[in-house]
Scaffold this motif. Structure first.
Motif, short mmCIF file in Angstrom:
data_model
loop_
_atom_site.label_atom_id
_atom_site.label_comp_id
_atom_site.label_asym_id
_atom_site.label_seq_id
_atom_site.Cartn_x
_atom_site.Cartn_y
_atom_site.Cartn_z
N ALA A 65 6.69 47.79 25.97
CA ALA A 65 7.18 46.42 26.12
C ALA A 65 6.97 45.62 24.84
O ALA A 65 7.73 44.70 24.55
N GLN A 66 5.94 46.01 24.06
CA GLN A 66 5.64 45.34 22.80
C GLN A 66 6.27 46.06 21.61
O GLN A 66 5.96 45.76 20.47
N HIS A 67 7.13 47.04 21.92
CA HIS A 67 7.84 47.81 20.90
C HIS A 67 6.88 48.55 19.97
O HIS A 67 7.14 48.70 18.77
N ASP A 68 5.78 49.02 20.54
CA ASP A 68 4.79 49.77 19.78
C ASP A 68 4.84 51.23 20.24
O ASP A 68 4.06 51.66 21.09
N ALA A 69 5.77 51.98 19.67
CA ALA A 69 5.97 53.36 20.09
C ALA A 69 4.77 54.23 19.77
O ALA A 69 4.46 55.18 20.50
N VAL A 70 4.07 53.93 18.69
CA VAL A 70 2.90 54.73 18.30
C VAL A 70 1.81 54.62 19.36
O VAL A 70 1.24 55.62 19.81
N ALA A 71 1.50 53.41 19.79
CA ALA A 71 0.48 53.21 20.81
C ALA A 71 0.90 53.82 22.14
O ALA A 71 0.07 54.38 22.87
N ALA A 72 2.18 53.73 22.47
CA ALA A 72 2.67 54.33 23.71
C ALA A 72 2.49 55.83 23.68
O ALA A 72 2.02 56.44 24.65
N GLU A 73 2.84 56.44 22.56
CA GLU A 73 2.67 57.89 22.45
C GLU A 73 1.20 58.29 22.54
O GLU A 73 0.85 59.28 23.20
N GLN A 74 0.33 57.54 21.91
CA GLN A 74 -1.09 57.85 21.96
C GLN A 74 -1.62 57.80 23.39
O GLN A 74 -2.40 58.66 23.81
N ALA A 75 -1.20 56.81 24.16
CA ALA A 75 -1.65 56.70 25.55
C ALA A 75 -1.15 57.87 26.37
O ALA A 75 -1.91 58.44 27.18
N LEU A 76 0.08 58.27 26.16
CA LEU A 76 0.64 59.39 26.92
C LEU A 76 -0.01 60.71 26.53
O LEU A 76 -0.21 61.59 27.38
#
Length: 241
Positions: A65-76
């Motif tokens: 939602a914050q357009h932070d693909a790097v953080a999203a990938e890290q969480a996944l």
């Protein structure tokens, strides 16, 4: 007795059900594949959002939602790195990662983590699902079913046999690149193979699939697992309606 005939026999002999929680809003079928959109796993109002591994999916949603693909990938990837989760969590993590443009490594891409067999009957849809975590479930078109959450290893050989037969199919076909299709219609059987690279499936009339060199062994393995599931006593197999 073929799988279709075994399903027909069950019409008058469904397992004695016990009350069960109301199915998720998306329906029982929709949560079997581990391929819900990232925004729906977990749902925005779910109480599970603060519990592992759901908290990491929720973190990925927030990062996207914050357009932070790097953080999203890290969480996944925290989900993928955690041992002992349900197979559907790993499938959902890969679903979300693919939405981010991340593809699984070649050695994992076609690993079958689950098999869902759908049989279109006159009265509705019958479902059999089995997963690499050792769980399995059968849902009759009527809504009755048996849910096996791996309380012991008694069904492990049958589950491995079904996954192994599905693996033989998955290695020969490519992933489905579009939205998962609606349930098959009357007289059709669909073999759904769930992998990190997405859904692989084959569909045909029952007799055609039964005689197929790849599909036939999957149906045989599915029949054997279903028979064992329904034969399980209630204290080890939760029966639902």
């Amino acid at each position: 007795m073929g799988l279709r005939q075994f399903f027909d026999k069950l019409k008058g002999a469904a397992p004695t059900p016990i009350p069960a929680p109301t199915p998720p809003p998306t329906g029982i079928r929709e949560v079997l594949f581990g391929d819900l959109p990232a925004a729906q796993w977990p749902a925005p109002d779910s109480d599970l959002r603060a519990v592992e591994p759901w908290v990491w999916f929720a973190a990925a949603q927030q990062a996207q939602a914050q357009h932070d693909a790097v953080a999203a990938e890290q969480a996944l990837r925290r989900v993928l790195a955690t041992a002992g989760l349900e197979s559907r969590h790993y499938l959902q993590a890969w679903q979300a990662l693919r939405e981010l443009g991340v593809t699984p490594p070649a050695e994992a891409a076609k690993q079958v983590l689950g098999v869902v067999v759908e049989v279109g009957l006159e009265q509705g849809l019958d479902l059999l699902a089995a997963y690499a975590d050792g769980s399995a479930r059968y849902y009759n078109y009527s809504g009755a079913g048996v849910v096996w959450e791996n309380p012991d290893d008694s069904l492990a050989p049958l589950i491995r046999a079904l996954l192994g037969a599905g693996q033989q199919v998955a290695t020969q076909i490519g992933p489905w690149e579009e939205v998962r299709p609606a349930a098959p219609g009357k007289g059709q059987v669909r073999l759904n193979l769930l992998t990190p690279s997405g859904l692989h499936f084959g569909q045909a009339p029952f007799d055609t699939l039964w005689q197929d060199a790849l599909g036939g062994p999957v149906l045989v393995a599915a029949q054997q697992l279903m028979q064992a599931l329904i034969a399980k006593p209630e204290q080890v197999a939760e029966r639902r309606q």
